[in-house]
Write a protein that holds these residues in place. Structure first.
Motif, PDB file in Angstrom:
ATOM      1  N   VAL A  50       0.898  -1.247  -0.035  1.00  0.00           N
ATOM      2  CA  VAL A  50       0.083  -0.026  -0.205  1.00  0.00           C
ATOM      3  C   VAL A  50       0.897   1.242  -0.019  1.00  0.00           C
ATOM      4  O   VAL A  50       0.569   2.098  -0.556  1.00  0.00           O
ATOM      5  N   LEU A  51       2.087   1.315   0.878  1.00  0.00           N
ATOM      6  CA  LEU A  51       2.821   2.488   0.860  1.00  0.00           C
ATOM      7  C   LEU A  51       3.476   2.585  -0.434  1.00  0.00           C
ATOM      8  O   LEU A  51       3.339   3.889  -0.833  1.00  0.00           O
ATOM      9  N   ASP A  52       3.907   1.615  -1.189  1.00  0.00           N
ATOM     10  CA  ASP A  52       4.653   1.787  -2.355  1.00  0.00           C
ATOM     11  C   ASP A  52       3.479   2.239  -3.458  1.00  0.00           C
ATOM     12  O   ASP A  52       3.882   3.193  -4.297  1.00  0.00           O
ATOM     13  N   SER A  53       2.179   1.852  -3.417  1.00  0.00           N
ATOM     14  CA  SER A  53       1.271   2.493  -4.512  1.00  0.00           C
ATOM     15  C   SER A  53       0.986   3.936  -4.232  1.00  0.00           C
ATOM     16  O   SER A  53       0.898   4.546  -5.231  1.00  0.00           O
ATOM     17  N   THR A  54       0.618   4.211  -2.893  1.00  0.00           N
ATOM     18  CA  THR A  54       0.511   5.635  -2.728  1.00  0.00           C
ATOM     19  C   THR A  54       1.749   6.655  -2.849  1.00  0.00           C
ATOM     20  O   THR A  54       1.720   7.764  -3.480  1.00  0.00           O
ATOM     21  N   ILE A  55       2.779   6.295  -2.270  1.00  0.00           N
ATOM     22  CA  ILE A  55       3.990   6.965  -2.503  1.00  0.00           C
ATOM     23  C   ILE A  55       4.667   7.196  -4.030  1.00  0.00           C
ATOM     24  O   ILE A  55       4.875   8.342  -4.313  1.00  0.00           O
ATOM     25  N   VAL A  56       4.489   6.025  -4.830  1.00  0.00           N
ATOM     26  CA  VAL A  56       4.849   6.251  -6.060  1.00  0.00           C
ATOM     27  C   VAL A  56       3.836   7.290  -7.025  1.00  0.00           C
ATOM     28  O   VAL A  56       4.210   8.079  -7.707  1.00  0.00           O
ATOM     29  N   ALA A  57       2.454   7.280  -6.461  1.00  0.00           N
ATOM     30  CA  ALA A  57       1.357   8.220  -7.158  1.00  0.00           C
ATOM     31  C   ALA A  57       2.037   9.560  -6.695  1.00  0.00           C
ATOM     32  O   ALA A  57       1.814  10.504  -7.874  1.00  0.00           O
ATOM     33  N   VAL A  58       2.477   9.820  -5.787  1.00  0.00           N
ATOM     34  CA  VAL A  58       2.806  11.230  -5.262  1.00  0.00           C
ATOM     35  C   VAL A  58       3.903  11.730  -6.117  1.00  0.00           C
ATOM     36  O   VAL A  58       4.385  12.975  -6.755  1.00  0.00           O
ATOM     37  N   ALA A  59       4.910  10.790  -6.507  1.00  0.00           N
ATOM     38  CA  ALA A  59       6.332  11.119  -7.114  1.00  0.00           C
ATOM     39  C   ALA A  59       6.400  11.021  -8.543  1.00  0.00           C
ATOM     40  O   ALA A  59       7.272  11.123  -9.120  1.00  0.00           O
ATOM     41  N   VAL A  60       5.176  10.601  -9.298  1.00  0.00           N
ATOM     42  CA  VAL A  60       5.163  10.363 -10.614  1.00  0.00           C
ATOM     43  C   VAL A  60       5.753  11.841 -11.274  1.00  0.00           C
ATOM     44  O   VAL A  60       6.480  11.659 -12.203  1.00  0.00           O
ATOM     45  N   PRO A  61       5.128  12.882 -11.033  1.00  0.00           N
ATOM     46  CA  PRO A  61       5.593  14.024 -11.609  1.00  0.00           C
ATOM     47  C   PRO A  61       7.347  14.193 -11.741  1.00  0.00           C
ATOM     48  O   PRO A  61       7.927  14.855 -12.600  1.00  0.00           O
TER      49      PRO A  61
ATOM     50  N   ILE B  82       9.354  11.970 -11.328  1.00  0.00           N
ATOM     51  CA  ILE B  82       9.985  10.570 -12.333  1.00  0.00           C
ATOM     52  C   ILE B  82       9.798  10.914 -13.606  1.00  0.00           C
ATOM     53  O   ILE B  82      11.032  10.853 -14.205  1.00  0.00           O
ATOM     54  N   GLN B  83       8.612  11.501 -14.028  1.00  0.00           N
ATOM     55  CA  GLN B  83       8.766  12.140 -15.331  1.00  0.00           C
ATOM     56  C   GLN B  83       9.790  12.821 -15.556  1.00  0.00           C
ATOM     57  O   GLN B  83      10.461  12.856 -17.006  1.00  0.00           O
ATOM     58  N   ARG B  84      10.002  13.855 -15.067  1.00  0.00           N
ATOM     59  CA  ARG B  84      11.022  14.928 -15.232  1.00  0.00           C
ATOM     60  C   ARG B  84      12.334  14.452 -15.514  1.00  0.00           C
ATOM     61  O   ARG B  84      13.020  14.723 -16.411  1.00  0.00           O
ATOM     62  N   ASP B  85      12.761  13.644 -14.453  1.00  0.00           N
ATOM     63  CA  ASP B  85      14.049  13.136 -14.381  1.00  0.00           C
ATOM     64  C   ASP B  85      14.210  12.057 -15.568  1.00  0.00           C
ATOM     65  O   ASP B  85      15.676  12.031 -15.799  1.00  0.00           O
ATOM     66  N   LEU B  86      13.547  11.356 -15.727  1.00  0.00           N
ATOM     67  CA  LEU B  86      13.847  10.138 -16.601  1.00  0.00           C
ATOM     68  C   LEU B  86      13.395  10.360 -18.150  1.00  0.00           C
ATOM     69  O   LEU B  86      13.413   9.627 -18.827  1.00  0.00           O
ATOM     70  N   GLY B  87      12.618  11.646 -18.371  1.00  0.00           N
ATOM     71  CA  GLY B  87      12.364  11.845 -19.522  1.00  0.00           C
ATOM     72  C   GLY B  87      11.058  11.058 -20.226  1.00  0.00           C
ATOM     73  O   GLY B  87      10.951  10.973 -21.486  1.00  0.00           O
TER      74      GLY B  87
ATOM     75  N   SER C 124       7.338  10.700 -21.549  1.00  0.00           N
ATOM     76  CA  SER C 124       6.113  11.137 -22.154  1.00  0.00           C
ATOM     77  C   SER C 124       5.121  11.263 -21.290  1.00  0.00           C
ATOM     78  O   SER C 124       5.029  10.471 -20.090  1.00  0.00           O
ATOM     79  N   ASP C 125       4.017  12.162 -21.502  1.00  0.00           N
ATOM     80  CA  ASP C 125       2.842  12.157 -20.821  1.00  0.00           C
ATOM     81  C   ASP C 125       1.961  10.617 -20.752  1.00  0.00           C
ATOM     82  O   ASP C 125       1.441  10.257 -19.726  1.00  0.00           O
ATOM     83  N   ALA C 126       2.190   9.954 -21.919  1.00  0.00           N
ATOM     84  CA  ALA C 126       1.469   8.747 -21.930  1.00  0.00           C
ATOM     85  C   ALA C 126       2.502   7.893 -21.370  1.00  0.00           C
ATOM     86  O   ALA C 126       1.970   6.795 -20.596  1.00  0.00           O
ATOM     87  N   GLY C 127       3.598   7.889 -21.484  1.00  0.00           N
ATOM     88  CA  GLY C 127       4.613   6.627 -21.044  1.00  0.00           C
ATOM     89  C   GLY C 127       4.541   6.822 -19.765  1.00  0.00           C
ATOM     90  O   GLY C 127       4.770   5.638 -19.107  1.00  0.00           O
ATOM     91  N   VAL C 128       4.593   7.683 -18.828  1.00  0.00           N
ATOM     92  CA  VAL C 128       4.730   7.930 -17.487  1.00  0.00           C
ATOM     93  C   VAL C 128       3.594   7.044 -16.734  1.00  0.00           C
ATOM     94  O   VAL C 128       3.817   6.475 -15.608  1.00  0.00           O
ATOM     95  N   ALA C 129       2.763   7.181 -17.356  1.00  0.00           N
ATOM     96  CA  ALA C 129       1.558   6.371 -16.706  1.00  0.00           C
ATOM     97  C   ALA C 129       1.625   4.582 -16.464  1.00  0.00           C
ATOM     98  O   ALA C 129       1.272   4.038 -15.575  1.00  0.00           O
ATOM     99  N   TRP C 130       2.836   4.240 -17.323  1.00  0.00           N
ATOM    100  CA  TRP C 130       3.295   3.030 -16.896  1.00  0.00           C
ATOM    101  C   TRP C 130       3.963   2.607 -15.826  1.00  0.00           C
ATOM    102  O   TRP C 130       4.247   1.346 -15.588  1.00  0.00           O
ATOM    103  N   VAL C 131       4.530   3.520 -15.323  1.00  0.00           N
ATOM    104  CA  VAL C 131       5.185   3.678 -13.932  1.00  0.00           C
ATOM    105  C   VAL C 131       4.204   3.103 -12.955  1.00  0.00           C
ATOM    106  O   VAL C 131       4.541   2.152 -12.028  1.00  0.00           O
ATOM    107  N   VAL C 132       2.958   3.318 -13.095  1.00  0.00           N
ATOM    108  CA  VAL C 132       1.686   2.939 -12.210  1.00  0.00           C
ATOM    109  C   VAL C 132       1.189   1.569 -13.041  1.00  0.00           C
ATOM    110  O   VAL C 132       0.838   0.406 -12.264  1.00  0.00           O
ATOM    111  N   ASN C 133       0.739   1.732 -14.406  1.00  0.00           N
ATOM    112  CA  ASN C 133       0.251   0.691 -15.008  1.00  0.00           C
ATOM    113  C   ASN C 133       0.949  -0.549 -15.102  1.00  0.00           C
ATOM    114  O   ASN C 133       0.335  -1.865 -15.085  1.00  0.00           O
ATOM    115  N   GLY C 134       2.258  -0.437 -15.184  1.00  0.00           N
ATOM    116  CA  GLY C 134       3.127  -1.696 -15.470  1.00  0.00           C
ATOM    117  C   GLY C 134       2.969  -2.598 -14.209  1.00  0.00           C
ATOM    118  O   GLY C 134       2.842  -3.832 -14.322  1.00  0.00           O
ATOM    119  N   TYR C 135       3.039  -2.011 -12.898  1.00  0.00           N
ATOM    120  CA  TYR C 135       2.793  -2.780 -11.864  1.00  0.00           C
ATOM    121  C   TYR C 135       1.449  -3.229 -11.619  1.00  0.00           C
ATOM    122  O   TYR C 135       1.424  -4.534 -11.343  1.00  0.00           O
TER     123      TYR C 135
END
Length: 479
Positions: free
Chosen positions: A23-34, A36-41, A43-54
């Motif tokens: 549960v911690l992992d799921s909620t913490i990652v949701a907060v950190a997505v912006p 992660i998107q900036r640092d690893l480059g 795309s707007d669609a691709g960053v959703a896979w940080v959550v969706n892949g899991y």
């Protein structure tokens, strides 16, 4: 499971600790997505896979993992999953590219599925009596709520202070400690072995079907939905023909299991959808930042935790899970309707705080009760599979709620008249989404009232049924 109260309490602590990590992992990652998107480059669609892949890996493997636990021993599958989750967290923390992070998230989802799929079944076997099982489920729900409350605040603090890799690396020492404790404290049950039912073709079909289905829900993809239907149909056919099927169709054919988990889907669609939509409402309509959003959410998980820990077990032990569930769903319905009725310029304390408290009360008694009912009727030999099935229903419900409510909100916002201020259009969209969420709750309430009236018999004769305890609990004590 015959063990001392102290040993069972230790085992429950290990199981809840792993659930807390997920549960911690799921909620913490949701907060950190912006970040992660900036640092690893991404795309707007691709960053959703940080959550969706899991999510896709997690949901796809739950049924397979639950059956594997029945065959080789739930403790083995739990520890293997915890180990995979911990190693994957290390890989995510040091991921140099977007692709590497997504691969790590898929691996994390696989590990989480292996561990989570057997947790409910182990709790049911550890605590077969009605009152002790209700108490254990209350502790489990408290852990989930505590993880959600902590994750929203901790995610912002860690990301701002130390950077997003820390949100993954923090899992490594915790996972190692829980793994070592699990080796010592979890009861070591022997299963009949993989030769008694690990149908690999069936496992591939069910994993592909569930993964495709979750992908289709999350991304509104008709092709994936069609593939999911074909894979699942192939799985059912395979189970009918296989000498040693992965999942006994006699279990899946039980109406109680299907109906109860339909209610689970709706409850978790409401919960996950509310969490997502309310976060957007607080930020985009009320103007809160990420940290303020986390604080604004705190009342609900705090109330959920307190109610599930101290109130729900007593109510369930006295009245049984079904009457308690009906009361909880009624409160949840009222809370979501109040969110729907919030004005376009709401006051937090006058307009949002009361429904958050009401929803916390409702969820606090709803989740333990619905899980107990979803597990009812499972013989000890089938609890891993039924646990995996219930976890799959939870994940599918969460994905469904996120997808449907997001589409409803976006559609209603876009339909606003030209010239309407953006905040007013957004308010209309989110209010419409909350109304749909209320419809989810009402449908779950009708299912429980009309279709879940009598606790089923156990799935196998000659074994102590979980539901005997539930059935006894449902009867009021003699006066």
């Amino acid at each position: 499971m015959s063990a001392s109260p102290k040993a069972r309490a230790g085992a429950l602590a290990v199981l809840c600790a792993m659930s807390l990590m997920i549960v911690l992992d799921s909620t913490i990652v949701a907060v950190a997505v912006p970040d992660i998107q900036r640092d690893l480059g991404f795309s707007d669609a691709g960053v959703a896979w940080v959550v969706n892949g899991y999510l896709v890996a997690f949901a796809g493997l739950l049924l397979f993992a639950g059956r594997l636990g029945d065959l080789v021993g739930a403790w083995r599958v739990f520890l293997a999953g915890l180990g995979v989750f911990t190693v994957a967290s290390l890989l995510c923390g040091f991921a140099p590219t977007a692709g590497a992070l997504i691969a790590g998230r898929f691996l994390q989802g696989a590990g989480g599925a292996l561990a989570a799929a057997v947790v409910l079944g182990m709790i049911v076997r550890l605590f077969p009596g009605p009152e002790e099982q209700a108490r254990a489920m209350g502790i489990y729900s408290f852990t989930q709520a505590g993880g959600a409350a902590t994750g929203f605040v901790l995610g912002g603090v860690l990301t701002d202070a130390l950077g997003w890799p820390v949100i993954f690396l923090i899992n490594v020492p915790i996972g190692l400690a829980v793994w070592l404790a699990g080796r010592r404290l979890l009861p070591r049950e022997a299963g009949p072995g993989v030769g008694r039912g690990l149908d690999l073709p069936g496992a591939v079909l069910i994993t592909a079907g569930l993964s495709s289905g979750v992908y289709a829900i999350v991304n509104t993809a008709p092709v994936a939905a069609t593939a999911a239907v074909l894979f699942l149909a192939g799985f059912v056919l395979r189970q009918r023909l296989a000498r040693r099927p992965l999942i006994a169709l006699r279990v899946l054919a039980r109406p109680w299991l299907l109906i109860a988990n339909a209610a689970v889907v709706l409850v978790f669609a409401t919960g996950m959808g509310f969490q997502f939509m309310n976060a957007l409402f607080v930020q985009r309509v009320m103007g809160y930042d990420a940290f303020g959003t986390g604080l604004a959410f705190l009342p609900t998980p705090i109330v959920i935790g307190l109610v599930s820990l101290f109130v729900a077990p007593r109510l369930t032990g006295r009245f049984g899970p079904r009457p308690v569930l009906i009361g909880g769903l009624t409160l949840l319905f009222a809370g979501v309707l109040l969110l729907h009725r919030m004005p376009a310029a709401p006051s937090y304390w006058a307009d949002m705080f009361p429904p958050l408290i009401i929803m916390g009360l409702g969820v606090g008694v709803t989740v333990p009760s619905i899980i107990m009912l979803a597990m009812a009727g499972a013989a000890p030999a089938d609890t891993g599979m039924v646990s995996g099935f219930s976890n799959t229903a939870q994940q599918a419900g969460g994905a469904l709620g996120l997808s449907v409510l997001a589409i409803v909100a976006a559609t209603r916002t876009a339909a606003s008249e030209p010239g309407v201020p953006e905040v007013v259009a957004l308010h209309a969209g989110y209010s419409q989404a909350f109304l749909v969420a209320a419809g989810f709750v009402l449908a779950a309430l009708l299912i429980v009232v009309l279709a879940l009236r009598h606790t089923p018999a156990t799935a196998a004769q000659g074994e102590p049924p979980v539901t005997a305890a539930l059935g006894n609990a449902a009867a009021p004590p003699a006066r």
